[in-house]
Enzyme design. Structure first.
Site, PDB file in Angstrom:
ATOM      1  N   LYS A  22       0.834  -1.209   0.000  1.00  0.00           N
ATOM      2  CA  LYS A  22       0.000   0.000   0.000  1.00  0.00           C
ATOM      3  C   LYS A  22       0.866   1.255   0.000  1.00  0.00           C
ATOM      4  CE  LYS A  22      -1.828   1.585   4.056  1.00  0.00           C
ATOM      5  NZ  LYS A  22      -1.539   3.010   4.295  1.00  0.00           N
ATOM      6  N   ASN A  23       1.810   1.311   0.942  1.00  0.00           N
ATOM      7  CA  ASN A  23       2.567   2.547   1.094  1.00  0.00           C
ATOM      8  C   ASN A  23       3.502   2.821  -0.088  1.00  0.00           C
ATOM      9  OD1 ASN A  23       1.245   3.053   3.434  1.00  0.00           O
ATOM     10  ND2 ASN A  23       2.964   2.596   4.808  1.00  0.00           N
ATOM     11  N   CYS A 118      -4.739   8.934   9.596  1.00  0.00           N
ATOM     12  CA  CYS A 118      -4.974   8.197  10.838  1.00  0.00           C
ATOM     13  C   CYS A 118      -4.863   9.120  12.051  1.00  0.00           C
ATOM     14  CB  CYS A 118      -3.920   7.098  10.989  1.00  0.00           C
ATOM     15  SG  CYS A 118      -4.275   5.618  10.062  1.00  0.00           S
ATOM     16  N   ARG A 123       1.195  14.616  13.554  1.00  0.00           N
ATOM     17  CA  ARG A 123       1.629  14.355  12.185  1.00  0.00           C
ATOM     18  C   ARG A 123       1.651  15.602  11.292  1.00  0.00           C
ATOM     19  NH1 ARG A 123      -0.777   8.854   9.941  1.00  0.00           N
ATOM     20  NH2 ARG A 123       1.286   8.608   9.104  1.00  0.00           N
ATOM     21  N   PRO A 124       2.470  16.585  11.622  1.00  0.00           N
ATOM     22  CA  PRO A 124       2.543  17.764  10.768  1.00  0.00           C
ATOM     23  C   PRO A 124       3.294  17.472   9.463  1.00  0.00           C
ATOM     24  CG  PRO A 124       4.125  17.937  12.561  1.00  0.00           C
ATOM     25  CD  PRO A 124       3.377  16.661  12.770  1.00  0.00           C
ATOM     26  N   ASP A 308       4.421   0.563  12.248  1.00  0.00           N
ATOM     27  CA  ASP A 308       3.195  -0.018  11.681  1.00  0.00           C
ATOM     28  C   ASP A 308       2.987  -1.476  12.088  1.00  0.00           C
ATOM     29  OD1 ASP A 308       2.583   2.366  10.505  1.00  0.00           O
ATOM     30  OD2 ASP A 308       3.065   1.778   8.462  1.00  0.00           O
ATOM     31  N   ILE A 330       7.927   6.788  17.290  1.00  0.00           N
ATOM     32  CA  ILE A 330       7.657   7.548  16.060  1.00  0.00           C
ATOM     33  C   ILE A 330       6.420   8.425  16.190  1.00  0.00           C
ATOM     34  CG2 ILE A 330       7.345   7.397  13.543  1.00  0.00           C
ATOM     35  CD1 ILE A 330       9.881   5.994  14.216  1.00  0.00           C
ATOM     36  N   ARG A 400      -8.866   0.017   4.410  1.00  0.00           N
ATOM     37  CA  ARG A 400      -7.864   0.957   3.885  1.00  0.00           C
ATOM     38  C   ARG A 400      -6.555   0.230   3.592  1.00  0.00           C
ATOM     39  NH1 ARG A 400      -6.467   5.672   7.561  1.00  0.00           N
ATOM     40  NH2 ARG A 400      -4.981   5.775   5.870  1.00  0.00           N
TER      41      ARG A 400
HETATM   42  C1  UD1 Z   1       4.631   6.760   6.542  1.00  0.00           C
HETATM   43  C2  UD1 Z   1       3.688   5.595   6.335  1.00  0.00           C
HETATM   44  C3  UD1 Z   1       3.087   5.174   7.665  1.00  0.00           C
HETATM   45  C4  UD1 Z   1       4.180   4.898   8.691  1.00  0.00           C
HETATM   46  C5  UD1 Z   1       5.158   6.063   8.779  1.00  0.00           C
HETATM   47  C6  UD1 Z   1       6.365   5.758   9.664  1.00  0.00           C
HETATM   48  C7  UD1 Z   1       2.818   5.979   4.091  1.00  0.00           C
HETATM   49  C8  UD1 Z   1       1.647   6.336   3.250  1.00  0.00           C
HETATM   50  N1  UD1 Z   1       2.639   6.016   5.431  1.00  0.00           N
HETATM   51  O1  UD1 Z   1       3.848   7.832   7.045  1.00  0.00           O
HETATM   52  O2  UD1 Z   1       2.291   4.012   7.441  1.00  0.00           O
HETATM   53  O3  UD1 Z   1       3.589   4.719   9.961  1.00  0.00           O
HETATM   54  O4  UD1 Z   1       5.654   6.380   7.472  1.00  0.00           O
HETATM   55  O5  UD1 Z   1       7.014   4.622   9.233  1.00  0.00           O
HETATM   56  O6  UD1 Z   1       3.857   5.618   3.598  1.00  0.00           O
HETATM   57  N2  UD1 Z   1       6.704  14.430  10.965  1.00  0.00           N
HETATM   58  C9  UD1 Z   1       6.823  15.768  11.248  1.00  0.00           C
HETATM   59  N3  UD1 Z   1       6.870  16.652  10.219  1.00  0.00           N
HETATM   60  C10 UD1 Z   1       6.787  16.250   8.914  1.00  0.00           C
HETATM   61  C11 UD1 Z   1       6.666  14.891   8.630  1.00  0.00           C
HETATM   62  C12 UD1 Z   1       6.628  13.988   9.672  1.00  0.00           C
HETATM   63  O7  UD1 Z   1       6.886  16.163  12.409  1.00  0.00           O
HETATM   64  O8  UD1 Z   1       6.815  17.108   8.029  1.00  0.00           O
HETATM   65  C13 UD1 Z   1       6.691  13.443  12.071  1.00  0.00           C
HETATM   66  C14 UD1 Z   1       5.399  12.660  12.162  1.00  0.00           C
HETATM   67  O9  UD1 Z   1       4.426  13.345  12.923  1.00  0.00           O
HETATM   68  C15 UD1 Z   1       5.872  11.387  12.836  1.00  0.00           C
HETATM   69  C16 UD1 Z   1       7.281  11.199  12.267  1.00  0.00           C
HETATM   70  O10 UD1 Z   1       7.673  12.465  11.785  1.00  0.00           O
HETATM   71  O11 UD1 Z   1       5.954  11.567  14.214  1.00  0.00           O
HETATM   72  C17 UD1 Z   1       7.418  10.179  11.149  1.00  0.00           C
HETATM   73  O12 UD1 Z   1       6.475  10.470  10.148  1.00  0.00           O
HETATM   74  P1  UD1 Z   1       6.674  10.074   8.626  1.00  0.00           P
HETATM   75  O13 UD1 Z   1       7.830   9.144   8.494  1.00  0.00           O
HETATM   76  O14 UD1 Z   1       6.667  11.305   7.809  1.00  0.00           O
HETATM   77  O15 UD1 Z   1       5.338   9.261   8.337  1.00  0.00           O
HETATM   78  P2  UD1 Z   1       4.445   9.309   7.040  1.00  0.00           P
HETATM   79  O16 UD1 Z   1       5.271   9.503   5.825  1.00  0.00           O
HETATM   80  O17 UD1 Z   1       3.284  10.201   7.268  1.00  0.00           O
END
Ligand code: UD1
Length: 421
Positions: A22-23, A118, A123-124, A308, A330, A400
């Site tokens: 999916k991802n 989710c 998650r910014p 995950d 995370i 999903r």
């Molecule tokens: C992706 C995966 C999700 C997985 C996550 C971590 C997809 C579609 N989703 O989510 O299933 O749980 O990786 O392995 O691939 N953060 C910030 N600022 C940002 C971006 C992220 O503070 O601009 C923080 C997030 O809140 C979180 C951490 O960084 O605490 C990691 O997030 P991130 O790796 O970006 O997750 P996703 O890409 O959203």
């Protein structure tokens, strides 16, 4: 709303076919925005999140054709009608933010709603935005939307992430393929989905080095072309089903499962006395003698233990012989499954980012519900081992991310059905 009913307590036996990731698919699809030629993706999973990304791309004017029962997607962005990613679609799925980099890189402007997704913490998307700004984009946040412009194109830059973000790495990697000059992403995510994206982008003509390591170098090119790419196997679906025989007993072969995708999980399963063997078609996971051993696990970016799979691991540890500690590093709000597992008789004490799980001899079936995808599936896993009947509500979360979940588990002898309401 539909629910799933499971009569648990029986060991599993059978084979489960692992779908495309999916991802990975959710980041490969927006890559189609980088070219006016067709990007064909094979081995796509059939999931609600993929439909949401399809809707988003169609709303931008991308032609999307599905064949092979939805497993092959042909995406063509040669006549974009809009660069607006509307709140109504974006709010349903955080991965929608991944259209921002490609739109900006190829069209010089984009308006993208701030994402939802989710309910697992704040998650910014600040890292995505700061990176694009470093590449020369002009960004403004107004009325819940990101208004982004780069009228003369993006320019390569060196961007060091303060912490690892999968999404930010993907967004900037895609944007950098069409930027002027060289972009260096430092402290980049190393997830297999990043490597899969880079492989696809290279086939499209991108110049990328270092994917899978923590520094990725991208030399921008003038244009990208179409290609055909097979989506890699879903390591989270794989890991989830590997935990099924570990929790309920028995033996299941994961067809298409690859050891290297789940090495950190295998290490923990072996520590808990679960056997993992390679077969001609994938991986065989068995628990035949005795209870699972207690252990400590802490989530971390790849190659660490995936966040995950944290909820699913916790379900297993509820039945372990002894006290385990599960640390989530995370996301700050990712223990929503814990109170539901308590309803099934588990003993869990959440203290900040750590859950102390004291193994019990039995879980009991109960009506439960969860508010995110992986938490929901952890309750399905607990239901496999529980005595009596478990009802998992809010099934749309499962849809999903898990294709044909009931069919796959039924094929291993599980008494499971979807109750339509
Ligand atoms: C992706 C995966 C999700 C997985 C996550 C971590 C997809 C579609 N989703 O989510 O299933 O749980 O990786 O392995 O691939 N953060 C910030 N600022 C940002 C971006 C992220 O503070 O601009 C923080 C997030 O809140 C979180 C951490 O960084 O605490 C990691 O997030 P991130 O790796 O970006 O997750 P996703 O890409 O959203």
């Amino acid at each position: 709303m539909d629910k799933i009913a499971i009569k648990g307590g029986k060991p599993l036996s059978g084979r489960i076919e692992i779908a495309g990731a999916k991802n990975a698919c959710l980041t490969l699809m927006p890559a189609a925005l980088l070219t006016d030629e067709t990007l064909e993706l094979t081995n796509a999973p059939r999931l609600a999140d993929i439909e949401t990304m399809t809707k988003l791309l169609v709303s931008l004017g991308v032609a999307v054709e599905l064949s092979e029962q939805g497993r092959r997607l042909a995406l063509r962005a040669n006549a974009l009608e809009s660069t607006l990613a509307h709140y109504e679609i974006v709010r349903r799925m955080r991965a929608s933010i991944l259209v921002l980099g490609p739109l900006l890189a190829r069209h010089g402007h984009a308006t993208v709603s701030l994402p939802g997704g989710c309910a697992i913490g704040a998650r910014p998307v600040d890292l995505h935005l700061k990176g694009l700004e470093a590449m020369g984009a002009d960004l403004e946040l107004k009325d819940g939307y990101i208004h982004a412009k780069a009228p003369t194109g993006l320019t390569g830059a060196t961007i060091e992430f303060p912490f690892v973000s999968v999404g930010a790495t993907e967004n900037l990697l895609m944007a950098a393929t069409l930027a002027k000059g060289v972009t260096v992403l430092k402290n980049a995510a190393r997830e297999p989905e990043i490597v899969d994206l880079a492989r696809c982008l290279r086939k499209m003509g991108a110049e990328i080095d270092g994917d899978g390591e923590d520094t990725i170098e991208i030399e921008g090119v003038d244009r990208l072309k179409g290609c055909t790419h097979r989506v890699l196997a879903d390591r989270i679906e794989l890991g989830t089903y590997m935990i099924a025989p570990a929790i309920a007993g028995g033996s299941v072969e994961m067809v298409g499962g690859k050891r290297r995708l789940v090495a950190s999980l295998i290490e923990k399963l072996e520590e808990a006395n679960i056997s993992v063997e390679d077969t001609d078609d994938g991986i065989l996971v068995s628990r035949t003698n005795g209870p699972v051993g207690a252990l400590d696990v802490s989530t971390a970016p790849y190659p660490g233990f995936p966040t995950d799979l944290q909820a699913q691991m916790m379900s297993m540890l509820c039945l372990a012989d002894g006290v385990s500690r599960v640390e989530e590093t995370i996301f700050e709000n990712r223990f929503m499954h814990a109170p539901e597992l308590l309803r099934m008789g588990a003993k869990i004490d959440v203290q900040g980012g750590t859950a102390v799980v004291t193994g019990v001899e039995k879980l009991r079936g109960a009506p439960v519900m969860a508010t995110d995808l992986r938490a929901s599936v952890s309750l399905i896993l607990a239901g496999l081992a529980a005595e009596g009947e478990t009802f998992v509500n809010r099934v749309y979360h499962l849809d999903r991310g898990y294709e044909q979940l009931e069919e796959k588990l039924r094929g291993c002898g599980v008494d499971i059905e979807r109750i339509k309401e």
